[in-house]
Design a protein around this motif. Structure first.
Motif, PDB file in Angstrom:
ATOM      1  N   ARG A  52       0.832  -1.210   0.000  1.00  0.00           N
ATOM      2  CA  ARG A  52       0.000   0.000   0.000  1.00  0.00           C
ATOM      3  C   ARG A  52       0.862   1.254   0.000  1.00  0.00           C
ATOM      4  NH1 ARG A  52      -3.967   0.729  -2.214  1.00  0.00           N
ATOM      5  NH2 ARG A  52      -4.788   2.267  -0.789  1.00  0.00           N
ATOM      6  N   LEU A  53       2.008   1.206   0.712  1.00  0.00           N
ATOM      7  CA  LEU A  53       2.919   2.359   0.698  1.00  0.00           C
ATOM      8  C   LEU A  53       3.509   2.581  -0.695  1.00  0.00           C
ATOM      9  CD1 LEU A  53       4.756   1.944   4.110  1.00  0.00           C
ATOM     10  CD2 LEU A  53       3.085   3.691   3.484  1.00  0.00           C
ATOM     11  N   LEU A  54       3.616   1.498  -1.465  1.00  0.00           N
ATOM     12  CA  LEU A  54       4.085   1.602  -2.850  1.00  0.00           C
ATOM     13  C   LEU A  54       2.955   1.930  -3.822  1.00  0.00           C
ATOM     14  CD1 LEU A  54       6.532  -1.430  -2.896  1.00  0.00           C
ATOM     15  CD2 LEU A  54       7.114   1.008  -2.849  1.00  0.00           C
ATOM     16  N   ARG A  55       1.781   2.206  -3.270  1.00  0.00           N
ATOM     17  CA  ARG A  55       0.591   2.602  -4.024  1.00  0.00           C
ATOM     18  C   ARG A  55       0.044   1.490  -4.921  1.00  0.00           C
ATOM     19  NH1 ARG A  55      -0.042   7.315  -1.968  1.00  0.00           N
ATOM     20  NH2 ARG A  55       1.447   8.993  -2.092  1.00  0.00           N
ATOM     21  N   VAL A  56       0.228   0.246  -4.494  1.00  0.00           N
ATOM     22  CA  VAL A  56      -0.395  -0.887  -5.183  1.00  0.00           C
ATOM     23  C   VAL A  56      -1.885  -0.867  -4.826  1.00  0.00           C
ATOM     24  CG1 VAL A  56      -0.426  -3.417  -5.299  1.00  0.00           C
ATOM     25  CG2 VAL A  56       1.756  -2.205  -5.129  1.00  0.00           C
ATOM     26  N   PRO A  57      -2.758  -1.194  -5.756  1.00  0.00           N
ATOM     27  CA  PRO A  57      -4.201  -1.186  -5.450  1.00  0.00           C
ATOM     28  C   PRO A  57      -4.533  -2.082  -4.256  1.00  0.00           C
ATOM     29  CG  PRO A  57      -3.857  -1.413  -7.804  1.00  0.00           C
ATOM     30  CD  PRO A  57      -2.506  -1.504  -7.166  1.00  0.00           C
ATOM     31  N   LEU A  58      -5.583  -1.709  -3.543  1.00  0.00           N
ATOM     32  CA  LEU A  58      -5.965  -2.386  -2.308  1.00  0.00           C
ATOM     33  C   LEU A  58      -6.224  -3.878  -2.514  1.00  0.00           C
ATOM     34  CD1 LEU A  58      -6.697  -2.207   0.694  1.00  0.00           C
ATOM     35  CD2 LEU A  58      -9.023  -1.649   0.005  1.00  0.00           C
ATOM     36  N   VAL A  59      -6.959  -4.223  -3.551  1.00  0.00           N
ATOM     37  CA  VAL A  59      -7.296  -5.628  -3.781  1.00  0.00           C
ATOM     38  C   VAL A  59      -6.027  -6.452  -4.014  1.00  0.00           C
ATOM     39  CG1 VAL A  59      -8.519  -7.221  -5.318  1.00  0.00           C
ATOM     40  CG2 VAL A  59      -9.588  -5.081  -4.638  1.00  0.00           C
ATOM     41  N   ALA A  60      -5.107  -5.935  -4.798  1.00  0.00           N
ATOM     42  CA  ALA A  60      -3.858  -6.653  -5.064  1.00  0.00           C
ATOM     43  C   ALA A  60      -3.022  -6.772  -3.793  1.00  0.00           C
ATOM     44  CB  ALA A  60      -3.063  -5.934  -6.156  1.00  0.00           C
ATOM     45  N   SER A  61      -3.009  -5.727  -2.974  1.00  0.00           N
ATOM     46  CA  SER A  61      -2.263  -5.762  -1.716  1.00  0.00           C
ATOM     47  C   SER A  61      -2.828  -6.812  -0.774  1.00  0.00           C
ATOM     48  CB  SER A  61      -2.304  -4.400  -1.025  1.00  0.00           C
ATOM     49  OG  SER A  61      -1.725  -3.417  -1.819  1.00  0.00           O
ATOM     50  N   LEU A  62      -4.143  -6.856  -0.652  1.00  0.00           N
ATOM     51  CA  LEU A  62      -4.782  -7.835   0.228  1.00  0.00           C
ATOM     52  C   LEU A  62      -4.576  -9.256  -0.285  1.00  0.00           C
ATOM     53  CD1 LEU A  62      -8.096  -6.006   1.123  1.00  0.00           C
ATOM     54  CD2 LEU A  62      -6.051  -6.270   2.525  1.00  0.00           C
ATOM     55  N   LEU A  63      -4.672  -9.438  -1.578  1.00  0.00           N
ATOM     56  CA  LEU A  63      -4.456 -10.761  -2.163  1.00  0.00           C
ATOM     57  C   LEU A  63      -3.023 -11.236  -1.922  1.00  0.00           C
ATOM     58  CD1 LEU A  63      -5.694 -13.058  -3.767  1.00  0.00           C
ATOM     59  CD2 LEU A  63      -4.991 -11.886  -5.847  1.00  0.00           C
ATOM     60  N   ALA A  64      -2.057 -10.350  -2.099  1.00  0.00           N
ATOM     61  CA  ALA A  64      -0.662 -10.703  -1.843  1.00  0.00           C
ATOM     62  C   ALA A  64      -0.447 -11.038  -0.373  1.00  0.00           C
ATOM     63  CB  ALA A  64       0.257  -9.555  -2.267  1.00  0.00           C
ATOM     64  N   ALA A  65      -1.077 -10.300   0.517  1.00  0.00           N
ATOM     65  CA  ALA A  65      -0.946 -10.572   1.949  1.00  0.00           C
ATOM     66  C   ALA A  65      -1.520 -11.937   2.304  1.00  0.00           C
ATOM     67  CB  ALA A  65      -1.641  -9.484   2.757  1.00  0.00           C
ATOM     68  N   VAL A  66      -2.648 -12.278   1.707  1.00  0.00           N
ATOM     69  CA  VAL A  66      -3.265 -13.586   1.960  1.00  0.00           C
ATOM     70  C   VAL A  66      -2.364 -14.702   1.439  1.00  0.00           C
ATOM     71  CG1 VAL A  66      -5.207 -15.064   1.284  1.00  0.00           C
ATOM     72  CG2 VAL A  66      -5.623 -12.733   2.046  1.00  0.00           C
ATOM     73  N   VAL A  67      -1.814 -14.526   0.261  1.00  0.00           N
ATOM     74  CA  VAL A  67      -0.943 -15.548  -0.322  1.00  0.00           C
ATOM     75  C   VAL A  67       0.309 -15.738   0.531  1.00  0.00           C
ATOM     76  CG1 VAL A  67       0.528 -16.067  -2.315  1.00  0.00           C
ATOM     77  CG2 VAL A  67      -1.821 -15.278  -2.656  1.00  0.00           C
ATOM     78  N   VAL A  68       0.929 -14.654   0.946  1.00  0.00           N
ATOM     79  CA  VAL A  68       2.133 -14.744   1.781  1.00  0.00           C
ATOM     80  C   VAL A  68       1.818 -15.433   3.105  1.00  0.00           C
ATOM     81  CG1 VAL A  68       3.769 -13.364   3.130  1.00  0.00           C
ATOM     82  CG2 VAL A  68       3.363 -12.826   0.740  1.00  0.00           C
ATOM     83  N   THR A  69       0.715 -15.052   3.733  1.00  0.00           N
ATOM     84  CA  THR A  69       0.335 -15.672   5.000  1.00  0.00           C
ATOM     85  C   THR A  69       0.069 -17.170   4.830  1.00  0.00           C
ATOM     86  OG1 THR A  69      -0.621 -13.593   5.761  1.00  0.00           O
ATOM     87  CG2 THR A  69      -1.302 -15.588   6.914  1.00  0.00           C
ATOM     88  N   ALA A  70      -0.654 -17.523   3.766  1.00  0.00           N
ATOM     89  CA  ALA A  70      -0.964 -18.939   3.526  1.00  0.00           C
ATOM     90  C   ALA A  70       0.300 -19.750   3.242  1.00  0.00           C
ATOM     91  CB  ALA A  70      -1.948 -19.056   2.366  1.00  0.00           C
ATOM     92  N   LEU A  71       1.193 -19.204   2.429  1.00  0.00           N
ATOM     93  CA  LEU A  71       2.429 -19.917   2.124  1.00  0.00           C
ATOM     94  C   LEU A  71       3.305 -20.095   3.361  1.00  0.00           C
ATOM     95  CD1 LEU A  71       3.386 -18.390  -1.342  1.00  0.00           C
ATOM     96  CD2 LEU A  71       2.535 -20.690  -0.863  1.00  0.00           C
ATOM     97  N   LEU A  72       3.371 -19.076   4.186  1.00  0.00           N
ATOM     98  CA  LEU A  72       4.158 -19.205   5.420  1.00  0.00           C
ATOM     99  C   LEU A  72       3.550 -20.235   6.367  1.00  0.00           C
ATOM    100  CD1 LEU A  72       5.134 -15.496   6.127  1.00  0.00           C
ATOM    101  CD2 LEU A  72       6.643 -17.366   5.443  1.00  0.00           C
ATOM    102  N   ARG A  73       2.242 -20.285   6.424  1.00  0.00           N
ATOM    103  CA  ARG A  73       1.591 -21.278   7.293  1.00  0.00           C
ATOM    104  C   ARG A  73       1.777 -22.691   6.761  1.00  0.00           C
ATOM    105  NH1 ARG A  73      -3.928 -18.216   9.317  1.00  0.00           N
ATOM    106  NH2 ARG A  73      -2.826 -16.739  10.647  1.00  0.00           N
ATOM    107  N   LEU A  74       1.789 -22.860   5.446  1.00  0.00           N
ATOM    108  CA  LEU A  74       2.039 -24.182   4.871  1.00  0.00           C
ATOM    109  C   LEU A  74       3.484 -24.618   5.107  1.00  0.00           C
ATOM    110  CD1 LEU A  74       0.157 -24.026   1.457  1.00  0.00           C
ATOM    111  CD2 LEU A  74      -0.379 -25.468   3.406  1.00  0.00           C
ATOM    112  N   TRP A  75       4.386 -23.659   5.022  1.00  0.00           N
ATOM    113  CA  TRP A  75       5.812 -23.952   5.166  1.00  0.00           C
ATOM    114  C   TRP A  75       6.184 -24.237   6.621  1.00  0.00           C
ATOM    115  CZ3 TRP A  75      10.152 -20.606   6.604  1.00  0.00           C
ATOM    116  CH2 TRP A  75      11.382 -21.177   6.325  1.00  0.00           C
ATOM    117  N   ALA A  76       5.489 -23.598   7.537  1.00  0.00           N
ATOM    118  CA  ALA A  76       5.839 -23.743   8.967  1.00  0.00           C
ATOM    119  C   ALA A  76       5.299 -24.977   9.594  1.00  0.00           C
ATOM    120  CB  ALA A  76       5.337 -22.542   9.742  1.00  0.00           C
TER     121      ALA A  76
END
Length: 76
Positions: A52-76
């Motif tokens: 969001r600080l890089l001015r990426v659209p909100l939907v893309a930012s939220l989607l990226a956050a969900v993907v990162v969180t899910a991948l980290l949870r799968l990896w951990a």
């Protein structure tokens, strides 16, 4: 009009909403007493904030956050 708030009061109320939302997100993220800190969720929030600080659209930012969180949870 008789029922309207002064401009100063409306501006204070407008500033309270984001502060309350941030507080709710923080409490849900770290849990009561800061005992339930979920680092995967914290990483996802960091990704969303950074994008969001890089001015990426909100939907893309939220989607990226969900993907990162899910991948980290799968990896951990």
């Amino acid at each position: 009009m008789a029922g309207e708030l002064p401009d100063r009061a409306r501006s204070v109320i407008a500033l309270l909403a984001p502060a309350l939302l941030a507080g709710f997100v923080l409490v849900e993220t770290v849990g009561p007493g800061w005992r339930d800190l979920d680092l995967t969720l914290l990483a996802g929030l960091g990704v969303a904030l950074g994008l969001r600080l890089l001015r990426v659209p909100l939907v893309a930012s939220l989607l990226a956050a969900v993907v990162v969180t899910a991948l980290l949870r799968l990896w951990a």
